[in-house]
Write a protein that holds these residues in place. Structure first.
Motif, PDB file in Angstrom:
ATOM      1  N   MET A 123       0.992  -1.091   0.041  1.00 51.52           N
ATOM      2  CA  MET A 123      -0.150   0.093   0.084  1.00 51.52           C
ATOM      3  C   MET A 123       0.890   1.201   0.069  1.00 51.52           C
ATOM      4  O   MET A 123       0.559   2.141  -0.527  1.00 51.52           O
ATOM      5  N   TRP A 124       2.116   1.244   0.728  1.00 55.24           N
ATOM      6  CA  TRP A 124       2.943   2.572   0.578  1.00 55.24           C
ATOM      7  C   TRP A 124       3.648   2.716  -0.618  1.00 55.24           C
ATOM      8  O   TRP A 124       3.592   3.473  -1.126  1.00 55.24           O
ATOM      9  N   GLY A 125       3.919   1.381  -1.230  1.00 59.25           N
ATOM     10  CA  GLY A 125       4.665   1.667  -2.485  1.00 59.25           C
ATOM     11  C   GLY A 125       3.607   1.902  -3.812  1.00 59.25           C
ATOM     12  O   GLY A 125       4.009   2.352  -4.510  1.00 59.25           O
ATOM     13  N   CYS A 126       2.321   1.677  -3.283  1.00 57.39           N
ATOM     14  CA  CYS A 126       1.317   1.891  -4.531  1.00 57.39           C
ATOM     15  C   CYS A 126       0.526   3.036  -4.313  1.00 57.39           C
ATOM     16  O   CYS A 126      -0.436   3.270  -5.029  1.00 57.39           O
ATOM     17  N   GLY A 127       0.577   3.706  -3.332  1.00 54.29           N
ATOM     18  CA  GLY A 127       0.015   5.093  -3.143  1.00 54.29           C
ATOM     19  C   GLY A 127      -1.252   4.998  -2.557  1.00 54.29           C
ATOM     20  O   GLY A 127      -1.975   5.620  -2.351  1.00 54.29           O
ATOM     21  N   THR A 130      -6.102   2.271  -1.964  1.00 56.03           N
ATOM     22  CA  THR A 130      -6.892   2.120  -3.421  1.00 56.03           C
ATOM     23  C   THR A 130      -5.714   1.360  -4.467  1.00 56.03           C
ATOM     24  O   THR A 130      -6.148   1.261  -5.346  1.00 56.03           O
ATOM     25  N   PHE A 131      -4.492   1.555  -4.191  1.00 61.51           N
ATOM     26  CA  PHE A 131      -3.313   1.032  -4.912  1.00 61.51           C
ATOM     27  C   PHE A 131      -3.448   1.844  -6.274  1.00 61.51           C
ATOM     28  O   PHE A 131      -3.227   1.163  -7.282  1.00 61.51           O
ATOM     29  N   HIS A 132      -3.760   3.052  -6.226  1.00 59.96           N
ATOM     30  CA  HIS A 132      -3.894   3.947  -7.487  1.00 59.96           C
ATOM     31  C   HIS A 132      -2.753   4.014  -8.422  1.00 59.96           C
ATOM     32  O   HIS A 132      -2.872   4.109  -9.585  1.00 59.96           O
TER      33      HIS A 132
END
Length: 163
Positions: A123-127, A130-132
């Motif tokens: 989640m941290w790496g994908c924003g 929402t994994f936007h």
């Protein structure tokens, strides 16, 4: 002797009362002493042997009874040990189950913590939730090797050159 002579009935061809006593007195005395001697008495000797045998039999019976008592004590101890071993086995099985469940709970907790850590890193790496940043790219681009996850990308303005 006169008295004995009167009592004696003389029968032709037979010896009179005490007629052989004088010549055999020493031999008779010796035989009587030998017969009256307790060492030569076979009945007393046999009775002595019977007494010895009886005492040996009594001792053997006492030893057998002692042994029987010891065997009874050993049987009681064996029975007690058997009961204790069954109880020990039951408690050991119960303890092993408790330890297995405790270990299983820890494995589940650690697996959950590792899964949550991986989720938070993703989640941290994908924003965020929402994994936007990760959903903008198609799976085909990810398979082709053109897409790089954000946490592996260089910050804007910096270029990484591989040689």
């Amino acid at each position: 002797e006169a008295k004995h002579a009167q009592d004696a009935v003389v029968v032709e061809g037979t010896a009179t009362d005490r007629c052989l006593e004088e010549p055999f007195r020493d031999q008779l005395k010796e035989l009587m002493d030998k017969g009256n001697n307790p060492d030569n008495d076979q009945i007393k000797r046999v009775l002595g042997q019977l007494d010895q045998t009886r005492s040996v039999v009594v001792e053997n019976i006492d030893m057998i009874l002692e042994r029987g008592e010891k065997i009874e004590v050993l049987m009681e101890q064996t029975q007690r040990l058997e009961t204790e071993s069954v109880e020990f086995r039951r408690s050991a099985v119960q303890y092993n189950r408790q330890v297995w469940w405790r270990n299983s709970r820890w494995i589940c907790v650690l697996t959950l913590v590792v899964a949550l850590a991986i989720l938070f890193l993703a989640m941290w790496g994908c924003g965020g939730i929402t994994f936007h940043n990760c959903t903008k790219h198609s799976p085909k681009a990810a398979l082709a090797g053109t897409w790089v996850p954000p946490f592996f990308r260089a910050p804007p303005g910096n270029t990484i050159v591989f040689t």
